[in-house]
Design a protein around this motif. Sequence first.
Motif, short mmCIF file in Angstrom:
data_model
loop_
_atom_site.label_atom_id
_atom_site.label_comp_id
_atom_site.label_asym_id
_atom_site.label_seq_id
_atom_site.Cartn_x
_atom_site.Cartn_y
_atom_site.Cartn_z
N GLN A 1 8.35 7.96 -4.52
CA GLN A 1 8.25 9.44 -4.84
C GLN A 1 9.53 10.27 -4.38
O GLN A 1 10.23 10.81 -5.15
N GLU A 2 9.90 9.86 -3.21
CA GLU A 2 11.14 10.43 -2.58
C GLU A 2 12.42 10.10 -3.27
O GLU A 2 13.17 10.97 -3.27
N MET A 3 12.53 9.06 -3.64
CA MET A 3 13.45 8.35 -4.13
C MET A 3 13.67 8.71 -5.75
O MET A 3 14.63 8.39 -6.38
N GLY A 4 12.59 9.30 -6.27
CA GLY A 4 12.67 9.77 -7.64
C GLY A 4 12.28 8.59 -8.84
O GLY A 4 12.67 8.62 -9.86
N MET A 5 11.41 7.68 -8.16
CA MET A 5 11.13 6.42 -8.95
C MET A 5 9.63 6.47 -9.18
O MET A 5 8.66 7.51 -8.73
N GLU A 6 8.94 6.17 -10.22
CA GLU A 6 7.73 5.92 -10.59
C GLU A 6 6.90 4.94 -9.65
O GLU A 6 7.34 4.09 -9.70
N PRO A 7 6.01 5.65 -8.80
CA PRO A 7 5.17 4.90 -7.85
C PRO A 7 4.17 4.01 -8.53
O PRO A 7 3.05 4.12 -8.09
N GLY A 8 4.22 3.25 -9.64
CA GLY A 8 3.35 2.26 -10.18
C GLY A 8 3.08 1.14 -9.08
O GLY A 8 3.64 0.96 -8.06
N MET A 9 1.94 0.31 -9.56
CA MET A 9 1.54 -0.58 -8.70
C MET A 9 2.84 -1.91 -8.77
O MET A 9 2.88 -2.29 -7.65
N THR A 10 3.33 -2.35 -9.84
CA THR A 10 4.68 -3.03 -9.62
C THR A 10 5.51 -2.78 -8.49
O THR A 10 6.00 -3.58 -7.85
N THR B 1 5.57 -0.23 -6.45
CA THR B 1 4.90 -0.33 -4.95
C THR B 1 4.75 -1.51 -4.17
O THR B 1 5.33 -1.67 -3.08
N HIS B 2 4.36 -2.33 -5.12
CA HIS B 2 4.30 -3.81 -4.40
C HIS B 2 5.66 -4.40 -4.02
O HIS B 2 5.75 -4.83 -3.19
N ALA B 3 6.51 -4.21 -5.06
CA ALA B 3 8.01 -4.87 -4.69
C ALA B 3 8.64 -4.06 -3.34
O ALA B 3 9.25 -4.88 -2.56
N LEU B 4 8.48 -2.67 -3.39
CA LEU B 4 9.05 -2.04 -2.27
C LEU B 4 8.37 -2.56 -0.99
O LEU B 4 8.73 -2.56 0.07
N ALA B 5 6.87 -2.33 -1.04
CA ALA B 5 6.30 -2.95 0.18
C ALA B 5 6.55 -4.15 0.68
O ALA B 5 6.81 -4.71 1.89
N THR B 6 6.89 -5.17 -0.37
CA THR B 6 7.25 -6.42 0.05
C THR B 6 8.73 -6.54 0.54
O THR B 6 8.90 -7.29 1.57
N LEU B 7 9.41 -5.76 0.01
CA LEU B 7 10.96 -5.75 0.59
C LEU B 7 10.78 -5.30 2.17
O LEU B 7 11.68 -5.84 2.72
N ILE B 8 10.19 -4.06 2.35
CA ILE B 8 10.09 -3.61 3.61
C ILE B 8 9.44 -4.63 4.59
O ILE B 8 10.06 -4.81 5.64
N TYR B 9 8.41 -5.25 4.43
CA TYR B 9 7.61 -6.28 5.18
C TYR B 9 8.43 -7.45 5.51
O TYR B 9 8.65 -8.04 6.52
N ASP B 10 9.26 -8.01 4.46
CA ASP B 10 9.90 -9.02 4.61
C ASP B 10 11.56 -8.91 5.59
O ASP B 10 11.84 -9.81 5.98
N HIS B 11 11.70 -7.69 5.56
CA HIS B 11 12.97 -7.30 6.45
C HIS B 11 12.66 -6.83 7.95
O HIS B 11 13.54 -6.01 8.43
#
Length: 143
Positions: free
Chosen positions: A80-89, A91-101
């Motif tokens: 939401q802060e980045m101005g992107m649509e927080p859908g399931m896909t 949100t999952h992609a961002l959560a995976t990116l964070i966790y993996d790094h």
Amino acid sequence: MTTQNRPFLDLTRNAFVRQKGEFTLYGTWCNAADDQTEPCLVILPAFRRDGAKPCCIALSSAFKYNDARYLVRKSHHFLQEMGMEPGMTTTHALATLIYDHLQDLIEMPPEPTAAIVVGEADLTMGDGRRRKVEILEHGQLPN
């Protein structure tokens, strides 16, 4: 330079930059209290949007992202802060990116803050001009 004169984030100084799908991930340092810096992950949309705010995960709060519920809530908020649509896909992609790094964040060195001359070279240009150059490496200032 005091923290009052420095920006909180300077993405030109980073340990790594990686583009993963629709996100760009920076391993950099944020300015904390008492003129200290702290390693952090910064995430921005790969294709910049007007008004997008960078999302910053400091080393001191990295442990929180090991909890899946917290990770999903924050990923939704970051989108939401980045101005992107927080859908399931996404949100999952961002959560995976964070966790993996998170491991990359933990392994980041302290911010290099001093330029150290590690070599010199004499160059001869194609037109015969000579130039002397110094090779610099940024290193941590001694305490």
